[in-house]
Scaffold this motif. Structure first.
Motif, PDB file in Angstrom:
ATOM      1  N   THR A 148     -10.569  94.704  34.047  1.00  0.00           N
ATOM      2  CA  THR A 148     -11.771  95.068  33.403  1.00  0.00           C
ATOM      3  C   THR A 148     -12.077  96.440  33.685  1.00  0.00           C
ATOM      4  O   THR A 148     -12.198  96.779  34.926  1.00  0.00           O
ATOM      5  CB  THR A 148     -12.799  94.270  33.430  1.00  0.00           C
ATOM      6  N   ARG A 150     -14.520 100.202  32.809  1.00  0.00           N
ATOM      7  CA  ARG A 150     -15.343 101.231  32.458  1.00  0.00           C
ATOM      8  C   ARG A 150     -15.282 102.642  32.785  1.00  0.00           C
ATOM      9  O   ARG A 150     -14.898 102.746  34.026  1.00  0.00           O
ATOM     10  CB  ARG A 150     -16.779 100.770  32.560  1.00  0.00           C
ATOM     11  N   ARG A 152     -16.968 106.302  32.904  1.00  0.00           N
ATOM     12  CA  ARG A 152     -18.247 107.082  32.416  1.00  0.00           C
ATOM     13  C   ARG A 152     -18.309 108.622  32.914  1.00  0.00           C
ATOM     14  O   ARG A 152     -19.147 109.133  33.233  1.00  0.00           O
ATOM     15  CB  ARG A 152     -19.307 106.237  32.996  1.00  0.00           C
ATOM     16  N   ASP A 162     -10.273 109.001  28.736  1.00  0.00           N
ATOM     17  CA  ASP A 162     -10.626 107.533  28.626  1.00  0.00           C
ATOM     18  C   ASP A 162      -9.536 106.796  27.771  1.00  0.00           C
ATOM     19  O   ASP A 162      -9.827 106.864  26.488  1.00  0.00           O
ATOM     20  CB  ASP A 162     -12.014 107.216  28.689  1.00  0.00           C
ATOM     21  N   THR A 165     -10.705 102.006  28.789  1.00  0.00           N
ATOM     22  CA  THR A 165     -12.077 101.204  28.711  1.00  0.00           C
ATOM     23  C   THR A 165     -11.861  99.873  28.031  1.00  0.00           C
ATOM     24  O   THR A 165     -11.373  99.790  26.939  1.00  0.00           O
ATOM     25  CB  THR A 165     -13.261 101.845  28.288  1.00  0.00           C
ATOM     26  N   GLU A 167     -11.961  94.896  28.351  1.00  0.00           N
ATOM     27  CA  GLU A 167     -11.954  93.880  29.047  1.00  0.00           C
ATOM     28  C   GLU A 167     -10.689  93.548  29.581  1.00  0.00           C
ATOM     29  O   GLU A 167      -9.675  93.595  28.993  1.00  0.00           O
ATOM     30  CB  GLU A 167     -12.703  92.777  28.301  1.00  0.00           C
ATOM     31  N   ARG A 174     -14.262  93.944  38.225  1.00  0.00           N
ATOM     32  CA  ARG A 174     -14.712  95.048  37.252  1.00  0.00           C
ATOM     33  C   ARG A 174     -14.792  96.507  37.978  1.00  0.00           C
ATOM     34  O   ARG A 174     -15.351  96.625  38.903  1.00  0.00           O
ATOM     35  CB  ARG A 174     -16.305  94.690  36.655  1.00  0.00           C
ATOM     36  N   THR A 176     -15.434 100.585  37.458  1.00  0.00           N
ATOM     37  CA  THR A 176     -16.022 101.510  36.852  1.00  0.00           C
ATOM     38  C   THR A 176     -15.527 102.793  37.475  1.00  0.00           C
ATOM     39  O   THR A 176     -15.734 103.152  38.666  1.00  0.00           O
ATOM     40  CB  THR A 176     -17.679 101.498  37.044  1.00  0.00           C
ATOM     41  N   THR A 178     -16.276 106.687  37.359  1.00  0.00           N
ATOM     42  CA  THR A 178     -16.972 107.788  37.267  1.00  0.00           C
ATOM     43  C   THR A 178     -16.667 109.083  37.924  1.00  0.00           C
ATOM     44  O   THR A 178     -15.659 109.461  38.475  1.00  0.00           O
ATOM     45  CB  THR A 178     -18.522 107.397  37.897  1.00  0.00           C
TER      46      THR A 178
END
Length: 209
Positions: A148, A150, A152, A162, A165, A167, A174, A176, A178
């Protein structure tokens, strides 16, 4: 018990192998190496390599789900991080293979590049943040389809790509990603793990047979 010069050198060699594999960053390596050469007893040497594999040892064999191409996330979450950051200046770095990502991992590249590959990685925490920063450089983050993710980040006179991104499978950490790219580029993409590729190729051969 007092430590010998040979025992101090064995610990130093384990530390050199660990930094080459990306298990230690340069700051951790230098601190531990200095402590190793200053150590006088076994009790002072042991903690320096307690969280590292024995030099030359084989990595643990994958469990049955891993060998078949599936991901057993329960076995890949938890345990101490082997790396919490990476740095490149007029050079490069990579983190790949079986390594344990810190809860927060920060990577910086200036006039250089870096590779962060999570396909075979383990995770200190189920919630992980990877912060990527580059100035006139490039960086790539590779994640497996089962994770999973994300993304940003943003780019200024550069790009933050990207293609990841989405699931993952049940129980997945999870992650992320950045950060920012200044006059450079950072890309995040999904690629299949080697075990998954082998399983898919094996299935295709059976169908053809």
């Amino acid at each position: 018990m007092r430590a010998s010069d040979a025992e101090r050198e064995r610990v130093a060699e384990a530390l050199r192998e660990a930094v080459a594999e990306g298990r230690l960053d340069m700051e951790e390596f230098e601190e531990r190496l200095d402590a190793a050469y200053k150590a006088r007893t076994h009790g002072e040497l042991a903690p320096l390599v307690r969280d590292l594999p024995t030099p030359g040892a084989r990595p643990p064999a994958p469990s049955a789900p891993e060998a078949s191409g599936a991901v057993d996330w329960r076995s890949r979450i938890g345990g101490p991080a082997t790396s919490r950051g990476a740095f490149a200046f007029w050079g490069g770095f990579n983190r790949r293979g079986t390594w344990t990502v810190g809860r927060k991992f920060t990577a910086f590249a200036m006039w250089g590049g870096g590779e962060i590959d999570l396909r075979e990685a383990r995770f200190e925490s189920a919630e992980t943040e990877i912060r990527c920063f580059t100035v006139m450089g490039g960086m790539g983050v590779t994640v497996p389809p089962e994770l999973t993710v994300r993304v940003r980040g943003f780019g200024l006179m550069g790009g933050f790509g990207d293609r990841a991104t989405g699931e993952g499978t049940p129980g997945s950490p999870r992650v992320t990603v950045t950060g920012f790219a200044l006059m450079g580029g950072i890309g995040v993409e999904r690629k299949a793990r080697k075990a998954a590729k082998r399983a898919a190729e094996g299935g295709a051969r059976k169908e053809l047979g």
